[in-house]
Design an enzyme around this catalytic site. Structure first.
Site, PDB file in Angstrom:
ATOM      1  N   HIS A   1       0.837  -1.219   0.000  1.00 40.78           N
ATOM      2  CA  HIS A   1       0.000   0.000   0.000  1.00 40.78           C
ATOM      3  C   HIS A   1       0.862   1.256   0.000  1.00 40.78           C
ATOM      4  CE1 HIS A   1       0.399  -0.466   4.483  1.00 40.78           C
ATOM      5  NE2 HIS A   1       0.407   0.846   4.448  1.00 40.78           N
TER       6      HIS A   1
ATOM      7  N   ASP B   1       1.003  -7.891   2.713  1.00 42.51           N
ATOM      8  CA  ASP B   1       1.004  -6.542   2.114  1.00 42.51           C
ATOM      9  C   ASP B   1       2.461  -6.156   1.834  1.00 42.51           C
ATOM     10  OD1 ASP B   1      -0.388  -3.353   3.295  1.00 42.51           O
ATOM     11  OD2 ASP B   1       0.868  -3.885   1.578  1.00 42.51           O
TER      12      ASP B   1
ATOM     13  N   SER C   1       4.310   2.127   8.101  1.00 43.27           N
ATOM     14  CA  SER C   1       4.101   0.899   7.303  1.00 43.27           C
ATOM     15  C   SER C   1       5.290   0.632   6.406  1.00 43.27           C
ATOM     16  CB  SER C   1       2.873   1.077   6.415  1.00 43.27           C
ATOM     17  OG  SER C   1       1.726   1.101   7.179  1.00 43.27           O
TER      18      SER C   1
END
Lengths: 110, 455
Positions: free
Chosen positions: B261, B297, B370
């Protein structure tokens, strides 16, 4: 806490304190309080956060953002400012807490 | 107890020592650290300002706009008070306090905060409460720690283990909210510059008192704006993909892992910035990103040049619940500073068929982290890649201290094969993770076995 924390723990316990600010003659106006550090015992010098003084500044909190100001003299606050410092193990009796304290802390069961 | 009503016993503080009344004090001066205020304006001002709240109360508490304005203006201000000397206390107290020079405490170093939650509300219970954390980030005298502090601890002292017991900072704002998310970090102002201002000001007013202020200890390093922190933390990189940015970690001199992402599309060009400690930018290209349907992810970036001077992390082979861990990421400050370090423990290792497929930690993780690395604090080994933290959809509350990482053992074989042969085959296997793994990452209970029909 490991041995490495001995000096830090002692320094914290021995210099930690609370500072409360109130308005002379107006206890109902409540009090503002924060934490502080005892920098010296004799003469007694304590450093605390400046936020509790904003209600007492003669020129209002704008004085804090005046460009060059890094220092404001003690008389920047009104004469009705009353300050008290408490440090361990000296603290007020629980009764006094009720007067000083903010309303409504509770301990909801998890 | 005597029958006659005698004087009430003095309330006894848990330590069993008699209590005394508070002492009157006099305001000598208000003082601030101009460099703190300048860094604060640079990092939290401008268009970032509307995202940030430094409330002394919980986000939704009623705080008038004026009060909030006052609090923001006072954020970098402190006060010096004079109290009647306490001879007895002077004898009781140990050696004089020492202040740590700016930069003497490196990023990631453990800190001890001491303050009184809710101020003078009930010192019998709350006076001088301790909280521990690490130095998470530093921009000049503006410091961040993940030691959790509460309203009322503003002005409290923060101390280092090394230099032993040195006063490092004062709490400036205990609660920081970004985009309505509690970021689980406390804003500090370094003590050394504040004490210098106090010493200069007192020198004119009360020379004898100025001499009693804490002296400085520790080797003052010219604080690089981007103190890299622990050696292994330097493997954390910033990944900028068009308008989106996040964190990443170097796994080979020309290979960086981040989250899908952050860099979702293969062949996209991205900029990777690393701080050793000067900031260097390198172009790269996304060579692999998992499908949206994959529970992992992950994206992999191949760089056009080596990451000079960046230590390559050692991938862990085992995980030990409860071990001390550190997250290194670009949340909070993003590009304006080097990465932040937050500490905690490995709170859970979720396994499917005895294979770790998810790691959970208690570190403070927030937007921008992240893709960043999760390290073992003791060994510096790379444990995983931070993927997400937790939000309660019912209340909207975000929990930065519950977060999820992809174990490096899931990725390592495929990364090695790609490094050796350029073959993406093993990485493509991440798109075909088994159903039980998908169930775990959907935060559901893995089915132990198919429910038996009762017929």
């Amino acid at each position: 806490m490991g041995r490495q924390w001995g000096p830090a723990m002692r320094a914290a316990e021995q210099t930690g304190c609370v500072v409360s600010a109130s308005r002379a003659g107006h206890p109902e106006a409540g009090s503002w309080s924060c934490s502080g550090v005892i920098l010296s015992c004799n003469p007694g010098l304590v450093l605390c956060h400046g936020g509790i003084f904003t209600p007492f500044l003669r020129a209002g909190s704008e004085a804090l953002t005046a460009a060059a100001a890094a220092i404001l003299p003690g008389d920047s606050c009104g004469d009705d400012l009353r300050l008290h410092v408490q440090w361990g193990p000296t603290v007020a009796s629980p009764a006094a807490c009720a007067e000083l304290g903010r309303p409504g802390l509770c301990t909801p069961q998890c | 107890a005597s029958l006659e009503p005698g004087p009430p016993d003095p309330p006894v503080r848990p330590l069993g020592r008699p209590l005394q009344p508070p002492r009157p004090a006099e305001l000598l001066l208000l003082l601030s650290c101009p460099a703190f205020r300048a860094h604060f304006a640079r990092l939290f001002g401008g268009e970032a300002a509307e995202q940030w709240r430094f409330a002394s109360a919980a986000l939704d508490d009623e705080v008038s706009e004026d009060d909030e304005e006052d609090q923001l203006r006072a954020l970098g201000w402190f006060a010096l008070l004079r109290v009647q000397p306490d001879q007895e206390a002077a004898e009781e107290r140990g050696p004089a306090l020492a202040g740590a020079s700016l930069g003497a405490v490196p990023k990631g170093a453990p800190l001890l905060a001491c303050g009184s939650p809710f101020g003078a509300f009930c010192p019998d219970i709350f006076l001088n409460t301790l909280s521990r954390g690490v130095l998470s980030n530093a921009a000049g005298p503006l410091l961040l720690t993940d030691a959790r502090c509460l309203p009322g601890t503003e002005g409290g002292g923060v101390f280092a283990a090394r230099p032993a017991g040195a006063l490092v900072a004062f709490v400036a704002a205990p609660l920081c909210w970004k985009a309505r998310e509690w970021v689980g970090l406390t804003l500090l102002c370094a003590a050394a510059p504040v004490l210098r201002v106090a010493r200069a000001a007192l020198g004119n007013l009360y020379p004898s008192a100025a001499a009693r202020l804490p002296s400085e200890v520790g080797v003052p390093r010219d604080v690089p704006l981007r103190d890299p922190g622990p050696l292994w933390a330097a493997a954390a990189v910033l990944v900028e993909c068009s308008t989106v940015w996040g964190s990443g970690v170097a796994v080979a001199p020309r290979l960086v892992v981040t989250c899908r992402h952050v860099a979702p599309r293969e062949t996209t060009r991205v900029v990777v910035r690393y701080f050793t400690p000067k900031s260097v930018a390198v172009w790269g290209r996304v060579v692999f990103a998992t499908q949206e349907t994959s529970p992992y992810d992950i994206a992999v970036v191949s760089l056009e040049e080596d990451l000079d001077g960046v230590p390559m992390p050692v991938p862990a082979e085992r995980f030990h619940e409860g071990e001390a861990v550190s997250v290194v990421g670009f949340g909070v400050f993003g590009q304006a500073c080097g990465p932040s370090v937050t500490a905690g423990i490995l709170s859970a290792v979720v396994r499917v068929d005895d294979t770790p497929v998810m790691l959970q930690t208690t570190c403070a993780v927030h937007g921008g982290s992240s893709g960043g690395p999760l390290f073992s604090t003791r060994s510096g080994d790379l444990l995983g890649i931070i993927a997400s933290n937790t939000r309660d959809n019912n209340t909207g509350a975000t929990y930065p201290h519950l977060n999820f990482s992809i174990p490096i053992t899931v990725l390592q074989p495929a990364l090695q094969q790609y490094s050796r042969t350029g073959d993406l085959g093993s990485l493509r296997e991440l798109d075909r993770a088994a159903e039980p793994v998908r169930v775990v990452w959907r935060l559901q209970r893995p089915l132990t076995e198919a429910p038996q029909s009762k017929l």
